[in-house]
Motif scaffolding. Structure first.
Motif, PDB file in Angstrom:
ATOM      1  N   CYS A   2      -8.762   2.591  -1.174  1.00  0.00           N
ATOM      2  CA  CYS A   2      -8.541   2.324  -2.602  1.00  0.00           C
ATOM      3  C   CYS A   2      -7.284   1.473  -2.804  1.00  0.00           C
ATOM      4  CB  CYS A   2      -8.432   3.652  -3.343  1.00  0.00           C
ATOM      5  SG  CYS A   2      -8.014   3.485  -5.096  1.00  0.00           S
ATOM      6  N   PHE A   3      -6.192   1.875  -2.190  1.00  0.00           N
ATOM      7  CA  PHE A   3      -4.940   1.159  -2.387  1.00  0.00           C
ATOM      8  C   PHE A   3      -4.929  -0.192  -1.681  1.00  0.00           C
ATOM      9  CE2 PHE A   3      -2.922   5.534  -3.166  1.00  0.00           C
ATOM     10  CZ  PHE A   3      -3.205   5.452  -4.522  1.00  0.00           C
ATOM     11  N   LEU A   7      -6.583  -2.448  -4.172  1.00  0.00           N
ATOM     12  CA  LEU A   7      -5.638  -2.794  -5.239  1.00  0.00           C
ATOM     13  C   LEU A   7      -4.626  -3.843  -4.777  1.00  0.00           C
ATOM     14  CD1 LEU A   7      -4.819   0.658  -6.884  1.00  0.00           C
ATOM     15  CD2 LEU A   7      -5.991  -1.269  -7.930  1.00  0.00           C
ATOM     16  N   VAL A  38       0.835  -1.206   0.000  1.00  0.00           N
ATOM     17  CA  VAL A  38       0.000   0.000   0.000  1.00  0.00           C
ATOM     18  C   VAL A  38       0.873   1.260   0.000  1.00  0.00           C
ATOM     19  CG1 VAL A  38      -1.681   1.321   1.356  1.00  0.00           C
ATOM     20  CG2 VAL A  38      -1.998  -1.149   1.024  1.00  0.00           C
ATOM     21  N   TYR A  48       1.977   1.882  -3.493  1.00  0.00           N
ATOM     22  CA  TYR A  48       0.914   2.482  -4.310  1.00  0.00           C
ATOM     23  C   TYR A  48       0.804   3.983  -4.031  1.00  0.00           C
ATOM     24  CZ  TYR A  48      -1.084  -1.820  -6.223  1.00  0.00           C
ATOM     25  OH  TYR A  48      -1.299  -2.973  -6.918  1.00  0.00           O
ATOM     26  N   PHE A  49       0.810   4.354  -2.760  1.00  0.00           N
ATOM     27  CA  PHE A  49       0.743   5.780  -2.429  1.00  0.00           C
ATOM     28  C   PHE A  49       1.904   6.537  -3.064  1.00  0.00           C
ATOM     29  CE2 PHE A  49      -2.251   5.113   1.160  1.00  0.00           C
ATOM     30  CZ  PHE A  49      -3.023   6.256   1.034  1.00  0.00           C
ATOM     31  N   TRP A 107      -8.181   7.147   0.130  1.00  0.00           N
ATOM     32  CA  TRP A 107      -7.088   6.611  -0.694  1.00  0.00           C
ATOM     33  C   TRP A 107      -6.531   5.337  -0.075  1.00  0.00           C
ATOM     34  CZ3 TRP A 107      -6.269   7.522  -5.532  1.00  0.00           C
ATOM     35  CH2 TRP A 107      -6.715   8.723  -6.085  1.00  0.00           C
TER      36      TRP A 107
END
Length: 135
Positions: free
Chosen positions: A128-129, A132, A43, A46-47, A125
């Motif tokens: 969201c991540f 993913l 994560v 991703y950020f 966010w």
């Protein structure tokens, strides 16, 4: 008028220990979302790749029975957070917070130090991540 950097410094200096590590109660300055280490590191990646401005301080604690990372999110987030693979830590919980210079194991250390991050990780966010990274 204080700059954003000065305001951030004042903010984390109120709860981050100067030396060693301290158990800090969640709920006043931040809540924490605890995630298993491998998923949490994904994560963070991703950020950093897709939305670094929304990534707040992140603590790693590799010494736990299940090595984990803690995303510091706005106070109150834990009250309505429901996602698999996470544990929400609000006002009745504590997080071991390392001093701001501690960026390596052993023990709790910063993956994202508070002086180089947004005040909190954005919960939308983070969701969201997490989605993913769970795919």
């Amino acid at each position: 008028m204080k700059t954003d950097e000065q305001q951030q410094s004042v903010h984390y200096s109120a709860w981050a220990p100067v030396e060693g590590a301290s158990a800090v109660q969640a709920g006043e300055w931040w809540d924490a979302i605890r995630i298993e280490e491998a998923l949490g590191i994904a994560v963070v990646h991703y950020f950093r790749a897709l939305n670094p401005s929304q990534l707040g301080p992140v603590i790693a604690d590799p010494g736990m029975a299940i090595p984990s990372v803690y995303f510091l999110v706005p106070p109150g987030t834990a009250a309505d957070w429901t996602m698999p693979h996470c544990r929400c830590l609000g006002p009745k919980s504590y997080v071991v917070v390392p001093n701001v210079c501690r960026t390596y194991p052993p023990g709790p250390h910063w993956i994202v130090r508070p002086q180089y991050a947004a005040r909190h990780t954005d919960p939308a966010w983070l969701r969201c991540f997490l989605d993913l990274a769970n795919r």
